[in-house]
Enzyme design. Structure first.
Site, short mmCIF file in Angstrom:
data_model
loop_
_atom_site.label_atom_id
_atom_site.label_comp_id
_atom_site.label_asym_id
_atom_site.label_seq_id
_atom_site.Cartn_x
_atom_site.Cartn_y
_atom_site.Cartn_z
N TYR A 22 0.66 -1.23 0.19
CA TYR A 22 0.05 -0.11 0.15
C TYR A 22 1.00 1.30 0.09
O TYR A 22 1.99 1.34 0.65
CB TYR A 22 -1.08 -0.13 1.31
N SER A 67 -13.45 -2.30 -0.60
CA SER A 67 -14.28 -1.59 -1.67
C SER A 67 -15.63 -1.83 -1.47
O SER A 67 -16.54 -2.12 -2.32
CB SER A 67 -13.85 -1.82 -3.18
N PRO A 68 -16.16 -1.67 -0.22
CA PRO A 68 -17.83 -1.94 0.10
C PRO A 68 -18.56 -0.97 -0.67
O PRO A 68 -19.93 -1.13 -0.61
CB PRO A 68 -17.51 -1.97 1.53
N ALA A 100 -17.92 0.17 -3.72
CA ALA A 100 -17.51 0.00 -5.14
C ALA A 100 -16.76 1.22 -5.60
O ALA A 100 -17.03 1.71 -6.66
CB ALA A 100 -18.87 0.08 -6.01
N GLY A 101 -15.86 1.69 -4.66
CA GLY A 101 -14.85 2.78 -5.10
C GLY A 101 -15.82 3.95 -5.49
O GLY A 101 -14.96 4.93 -6.18
N GLY A 102 -16.91 4.19 -4.77
CA GLY A 102 -17.56 5.34 -4.89
C GLY A 102 -18.56 5.26 -6.11
O GLY A 102 -19.17 6.42 -6.43
N THR A 123 -21.25 8.24 -8.04
CA THR A 123 -20.89 9.05 -9.11
C THR A 123 -21.03 8.31 -10.38
O THR A 123 -20.82 8.86 -11.47
CB THR A 123 -19.24 9.43 -8.87
#
Length: 292
Positions: free
Chosen positions: A48, A202-203, A205-207, A211
């Site tokens: 990371y 990513s709960p 879905a990465g935003g 958007t």
């Protein structure tokens, strides 16, 4: 979760550390506030932020070492990145590599033990006997308490587990109202069979739930809004987290932010339980078809 290890209902992750834009001093002030909210499971990986996430966390923790006993520290290894000097990205699950990477993570995190070590991705070149030897040595030395995997499919999981004396206690996977792959290939059903609680990356879905402009995102967002109104939730991410919490497998979603409002957001969703109708309405919105 396992003997001697209990996860918090939500984990705090450092995948996007480079996007936070805060200092080590800021992080040192933030850690106790996160712990006070009951989020005590901390998710790292040796790759990371090209290794700087572990380093920053360790430097912050060193300012208040007593906090170490209040958290469950997770890290991952076995992904080798080009930024480390390799010609290509590849996997290394060998005994030698795992032992070396754990020593590096311990040094960067400024701790004498890791509560849970995960293998980051399945390795098609894995020698499971070598991997199992690393687990045994790390456990015997007290440097790692527990072991698991990340992004493993059922056969990968079972193959490795069959060689290991140390049990695999979790599988960290991607799941969200937008991402059903691990339902479709029976990875979640496998977790139920093994009585393990998957950690979820990513709960949201990465935003995309906020958007995304594609057809699926719009369809899911509309359904989340409908359910939000029905249950009286404040925002659609409350519903997205509640969708995960409603499932009996006991998902542990990772929240990844330096802003307390967003760090603790999943905790708000714990008060909601979706009906089966609401849960499947969101499921159907993602698939674009009715349940058969």
């Amino acid at each position: 979760m396992a003997d001697g290890l209990q996860f918090s209902r939500v984990a705090w992750g450092f995948w996007r550390w480079t996007e936070w834009g805060i200092t080590v001093d800021d992080l040192a002030a933030l850690i106790p506030q996160v712990l006070e909210r009951g989020i005590t499971t901390i998710d790292h990986a040796d790759g990371y932020a090209e290794g700087t996430a572990e380093e920053a966390f360790g430097a912050a923790l060193a300012k208040n070492p007593s906090l170490r006993d209040r958290m469950q520290l997770i890290t991952k290894c076995t992904l080798v990145y080009p930024w480390s000097g390799s010609r290509v990205k590849y996997y290394d699950t060998s005994e030698e590599y795992i032992l070396r990477q754990v020593e590096t993570s311990l040094r960067k995190l400024q701790t004498d033990h890791i509560d849970l070590l995960l293998l980051h991705r399945p390795d098609p070149l894995m020698d499971p006997e070598s991997t199992a030897r690393a687990f045994d040595k790390l456990h015997a030395s007290g440097k790692v308490g527990h072991f698991g995997v990340s992004n493993y499919k059922p056969l990968d999981f079972d193959m490795l587990a069959s060689y290991c004396d140390q049990p695999l206690i979790t599988n960290q996977v991607e799941v969200s109202v937008m991402q059903h792959e691990n339902f479709d290939d029976r990875t979640i059903q496998h977790a139920l069979t093994k009585r393990i609680h998957p950690i979820v990356w990513s709960p949201l879905a990465g935003g995309r739930i906020f958007t995304g402009t594609d057809e699926v995102s719009v369809r899911v967002r509309d359904e989340l809004e409908r359910v939000r109104a029905e249950i009286g939730a404040e925002r659609i991410d409350d519903v997205a987290f509640a969708w995960l919490f409603t499932h009996p497998v006991g998902f542990v979603p990772i929240t990844g932010s330096c802003e307390l409002e967003y760090v603790e957001r999943p905790l708000q969703a714990l008060k909601y339980t979706l009906t089966k109708e609401q849960w499947f309405a969101i499921w159907s919105a993602q698939t674009g078809r009715r349940v058969p």
